[in-house]
Design an enzyme around this catalytic site. Structure first.
Site, short mmCIF file in Angstrom:
data_model
loop_
_atom_site.label_atom_id
_atom_site.label_comp_id
_atom_site.label_asym_id
_atom_site.label_seq_id
_atom_site.Cartn_x
_atom_site.Cartn_y
_atom_site.Cartn_z
N GLU A 6 15.21 -1.20 -8.42
CA GLU A 6 14.59 -2.13 -9.32
C GLU A 6 15.52 -2.69 -10.40
O GLU A 6 14.99 -2.58 -11.25
CB GLU A 6 13.04 -1.94 -9.52
CG GLU A 6 12.26 -1.61 -8.33
CD GLU A 6 10.90 -1.49 -8.81
OE1 GLU A 6 9.99 -2.27 -8.46
OE2 GLU A 6 10.49 -0.58 -9.38
N GLY A 28 -0.04 1.09 -5.04
CA GLY A 28 -1.08 0.36 -4.52
C GLY A 28 -2.12 1.05 -3.53
O GLY A 28 -3.28 0.88 -3.65
N ASN A 41 15.29 5.78 -15.92
CA ASN A 41 15.13 5.57 -14.59
C ASN A 41 16.53 5.68 -14.19
O ASN A 41 17.24 6.00 -13.16
CB ASN A 41 14.41 4.17 -14.31
CG ASN A 41 13.04 4.13 -14.12
OD1 ASN A 41 12.73 4.48 -12.84
ND2 ASN A 41 12.17 3.94 -14.71
N THR A 79 1.04 -1.10 0.05
CA THR A 79 0.03 -0.12 0.10
C THR A 79 0.90 1.29 0.11
O THR A 79 0.92 1.93 0.96
CB THR A 79 -0.89 -0.03 1.35
OG1 THR A 79 -1.54 -1.35 1.04
CG2 THR A 79 -1.93 1.01 1.13
N GLY A 80 1.69 1.35 -1.32
CA GLY A 80 2.66 2.54 -1.17
C GLY A 80 1.92 3.71 -2.14
O GLY A 80 0.72 3.71 -2.43
N ALA A 81 2.74 4.24 -2.99
CA ALA A 81 2.46 5.05 -3.97
C ALA A 81 1.49 4.75 -5.16
O ALA A 81 0.35 5.21 -5.55
CB ALA A 81 3.62 5.83 -4.64
N LYS A 127 7.43 -0.19 -22.43
CA LYS A 127 7.51 0.66 -21.09
C LYS A 127 9.01 0.55 -20.68
O LYS A 127 9.56 1.62 -20.43
CB LYS A 127 6.70 0.13 -20.05
CG LYS A 127 6.64 0.79 -18.68
CD LYS A 127 5.42 1.40 -18.51
CE LYS A 127 5.86 2.53 -17.21
NZ LYS A 127 5.06 2.27 -16.01
#
Lengths: 326, 326
Positions: A289, A31, A215, A27-29, A207
């Site tokens: 990542e 989710g 990135n 539950t971050g940016a 993407k």
């Protein structure tokens, strides 16, 4: 073929899909943003949390958004995946650096034959999830979202918010399946713009063509997108790396032409200055990542006989920088 | 053929060469070090200075060295190249980022048919000098020296100090000429270890094989040589870039095999931790020597049909970082 689908694809109205249980893993940016919107729209959403659990259990979740703020007072919050109910749809929005946890989470979160929606970066996340739950329907989601977590249970939404989804199939494009349309309807009913793609692999590589240069270079050069596209040297580096990625995509069977790169660069030039997720991770001293955004594509291209030399150089520079975050 | 040589190659004893005038253009970490040693050995050395002129005119030059300190009380110091006497030997030790100044300096510094000794990094510096003074004998010098300027007129010598010299000839290897031996004798008499090479082009590329990966990555990753060789990711990046440089060297006709890279890496691993010159330049907010260390080799390889993609990526990252130094 799809036990979960047999039930749900007959649902023609959102009144019934609204009764479906949805789990949000991470539950971050990302989710937090989609989970709050889905809960606000009436879905039965269950949030798996880590460090924010106590805060959210007591104070709920808060979204401050350019589209209006939302406060969720009562949240189905969990800090142990074993407490989650079995859900029809499991939205996976962890950073991929935590994907080693999924084998201990997904079996508790998804009902048999449930649907996994992987809102994650990079290549290979659907394959990982499918290995953990061979009976699940796995959908990949590519988010075009500017958001960040500004505090415990507090998500800030800055811009965009759309999702591009495609169904995973180990043998190639799965097409625009009914289950994909159902998931699209669910997001749409929460006012999220959704695009369905019949070719998830191609969407992933498109993407990556953005993610790999932007990135990495944002971290290495300590720069946002605007600085990167507005300096001739970094622009040249971005383009050269991006062309390597589209070349790799073609070697893997995805017909993305080089003109796509110009389109992406031009689109980025018109965006407001933006820090890619890896840059935000690096600033927050979170692990990068690198495996999913760099290593997996390099390996996929290599298996197809294509050497991503520049991407590998960026990867090695990033691995070094990542190791110095402590 | 070599008007300057006709005179000097007849000199069989250092007593007579000691009467030769030597100019040092750029009295910094490199020019200051060798110039002080030559002056201390009795040569008539004339130093061109910039910001340190007033200090050196009054207080002289000071070398604090691991081999013993040297103070030069009386220094032939100049701040205007037009005041220099015509010299037999002109040692050019400017950063290559100042090479646009040479056309206004060399004609005042070198006597007709004099010898230019280019103690500079990268590729193409001898060609530039020869264009300015077509009648001069041009010698390239590669310094293996750890030194820096710690204050006005103050050079600190940390380690090493040898020079590898080779004579420039536009048509290919010049061989071990008499004039090269004379210059070698001059440096030797000042206790500088000198190696003569008959193939300056090859020596330049061998040095580039070290300079291109180590200089660039030390700046980009904010790391000294020890950190770079002791992390598997940066080590891998170093090797991949170095192999690209030796590949480029071969395409340009220099038979440097890939085993050379392992030798260089191993030697660096045994060195004390060291900041390459470009890293020191970046920390001091001086412009980086990108043109001579990156652009010129890339162009030379390209002309020979070899694409230095990784070197170009490093170059573009460096150009971006270089532009942010103010």
């Amino acid at each position: 073929m799809y036990p979960g689908l047999a039930l749900d694809s007959n649902l023609k109205n959102l009144e019934r899909t609204a009764k479906m249980k949805i789990a949000v893993i991470g539950t971050g940016a990302v989710g937090g943003y989609y989970g709050i919107l889905l809960a606000k729209s009436g879905f039965d959403v269950h949030f798996l949390l880590n460090s924010d659990f106590d805060h959210v259990k007591t104070h709920g979740l808060y979204l401050s958004s350019v589209d209006g703020d939302i406060k969720l007072e009562q949240v189905n919050a969990y800090d142990d995946p074993r407490d989650l109910p079995f859900c029809d749809i499991v939205i996976v929005a962890l950073k991929t650096t935590s994907n080693h946890l999924l084998k201990d989470i997904l079996p508790h979160a998804a009902k048999p034959g449930g649907v996994l929606v992987m809102l994650q970066n990079g290549l290979g996340v659907e394959e990982q999830a499918q290995e953990i739950l061979p009976g699940a329907t796995v959908i990949g989601g590519l988010c075009f979202l500017c958001s960040n977590k500004t505090g415990p249970g507090h998500i800030r939404h800055l811009d965009y918010g759309s999702v591009r989804i495609g169904q995973y199939h180990s043998g190639g494009p799965a097409g625009k399946t009914d289950i994909l349309k159902m998931v699209s309807d669910i997001f749409s009913s929460a006012a999220v713009a959704v695009e369905i793609t019949g070719d998830l692999g191609r969407a992933r590589w498109e993407k990556l063509a953005w993610n790999i240069p932007f990135n990495g270079m944002s971290v290495i050069l300590d720069a946002d997108t605007s600085r990167l596209v507005n300096h001739p040297a970094s622009l040249s580096a971005l383009k050269n790396v991006m062309l390597e990625v589209t070349g790799a995509a073609r070697s893997c069977g995805y017909d993305i032409d080089d003109g796509f790169c110009d389109t992406m660069i031009t689109a980025t030039t018109k965006m407001v200055a933006y820090k890619p997720s890896m840059k935000l991770d690096h600033e927050a001293k979170r692990p990068l990542e690198i495996d999913m955004i760099y290593r997996k594509p390099i390996e996929a291209a290599e298996a197809a006989g294509y050497c991503m030399e520049k991407t590998r150089l960026l990867m090695n520079l990033l691995r070094y920088l990542d190791s110095k975050r402590f």
